[in-house]
Design a protein around this motif. Sequence first.
Motif, PDB file in Angstrom:
ATOM      1  N   LEU A  81      -0.646 -12.740  -5.971  1.00 10.81           N
ATOM      2  CA  LEU A  81       0.107 -11.519  -5.701  1.00 10.81           C
ATOM      3  C   LEU A  81       0.829 -11.623  -4.363  1.00 10.81           C
ATOM      4  N   PHE A  82       0.148 -12.186  -3.361  1.00  8.85           N
ATOM      5  CA  PHE A  82       0.772 -12.369  -2.056  1.00  8.85           C
ATOM      6  C   PHE A  82       1.987 -13.295  -2.162  1.00  8.85           C
ATOM      7  N   LYS A  83       1.839 -14.382  -2.899  1.00  6.89           N
ATOM      8  CA  LYS A  83       2.940 -15.330  -3.037  1.00  6.89           C
ATOM      9  C   LYS A  83       4.137 -14.685  -3.730  1.00  6.89           C
ATOM     10  N   LYS A  84       3.850 -13.771  -4.653  1.00 10.19           N
ATOM     11  CA  LYS A  84       4.921 -13.043  -5.330  1.00 10.19           C
ATOM     12  C   LYS A  84       5.677 -12.176  -4.325  1.00 10.19           C
ATOM     13  N   TYR A  85       4.929 -11.467  -3.466  1.00  8.24           N
ATOM     14  CA  TYR A  85       5.549 -10.649  -2.425  1.00  8.24           C
ATOM     15  C   TYR A  85       6.306 -11.520  -1.430  1.00  8.24           C
ATOM     16  N   GLN A  86       5.700 -12.631  -1.062  1.00  4.95           N
ATOM     17  CA  GLN A  86       6.339 -13.556  -0.128  1.00  4.95           C
ATOM     18  C   GLN A  86       7.673 -14.048  -0.682  1.00  4.95           C
ATOM     19  N   GLN A  87       7.686 -14.400  -1.955  1.00  4.58           N
ATOM     20  CA  GLN A  87       8.903 -14.888  -2.585  1.00  4.58           C
ATOM     21  C   GLN A  87       9.992 -13.823  -2.578  1.00  4.58           C
ATOM     22  N   LYS A  88       9.598 -12.563  -2.740  1.00 13.63           N
ATOM     23  CA  LYS A  88      10.563 -11.462  -2.721  1.00 13.63           C
ATOM     24  C   LYS A  88      11.327 -11.437  -1.398  1.00 13.63           C
TER      25      LYS A  88
END
Length: 358
Positions: A81-88
């Motif tokens: 989930l963090f990586k998804k936010y980071q990618q955003k």
Amino acid sequence: MEQFFEMGRGTTSDEKLKKVLFSTDGILGYKESIQKELEKRFEYVKYIEKDIHQDCKKDIFYKILREISKKLNDKNFLKKLFKKYQQKYIDKLMDNFSEKFDYFFVVAGQEFSKEFINELRKRNPKIKCIFFLWDSLELTALKNSAFEYDYIFSFDKEDCQKYNFYFRESFYTDECLKNISKFSEKKYDICYIGGLRDRKRYEIIKEFQKYCDNYNLKSFFRIFYNKKLIKILNKEEREAKFLTEEKISYDKNQEIAKNSRVILDLNAKGQSGLTLRVPEAIASDTKIITTNQNIKEYDFYNENNVYILEKIEDIKNIPITFFKEECQVLDHRIKRRYSTEGFVEEIFNVVEGENNYE
């Protein structure tokens, strides 16, 4: 792959059409000095400070996830989930770039994540990623992403041999060449400004203070400490006048160094490369006393300008003439090698294959 480079090639017409994304440390003058040299060489230069959009600063959920994810493996739901936010936020940052970049050049700046570099490569298929370290790899927080780059340069010869990096010395900025006093007119005989890393550093400065008092030399010694490190000293030692909690700004630091006949250079434990103090001394024709035994291997080494301190007991044996006799001026070609101009030129000569070594 320890490598030494030669100077002399000018900018090619192909380079003039290329574009560079670069980042560096926040030390005063480094960004401006590097950018000026890159702009001489390339068509377009863009500076980037961090690897995600600044809007993430306002996102409390992102900050919480980031801290939690540090302790989790890649398969964990929260980590994903963090990586998804980071990618955003990476996407949001890169959407601002209208140019296609040929180079990504990082000079000991912020750490750029693997995810950022991967996305940068995806959007810029021909990009070459270049990284320069002016700290030993094990002493820097940048080691986690260092191996994501195509070209890794380091000021530390031992790291170059161990990790197969390219060797390149640190450099001085244009600011170091301004308002340099003549040797005879400098305000201080010797200066040292640094952090309290261990007891040895305290003991060295204490002995140098005694030496200066004995020979009536004017010194500027400052060691910064925090509440944790000061505990390594006893109550009496903490009264030393050269100890302080207040840090000196980088521009003030440079001003003091340029107004000193001798700069004291103390390497951190485990560091074999030259600190930034050394190229700064080269720029201002200042002498050096150093604990770095490797300094003899460098092209600027001159025993009239450099005194190597092997142990604390040797301080009392330093000839007073070392502080009185003027610094011998270096060949202009050597001095240029340690400038920002020389640094940028050598780095890109290697990247473009102008210097080939077996």
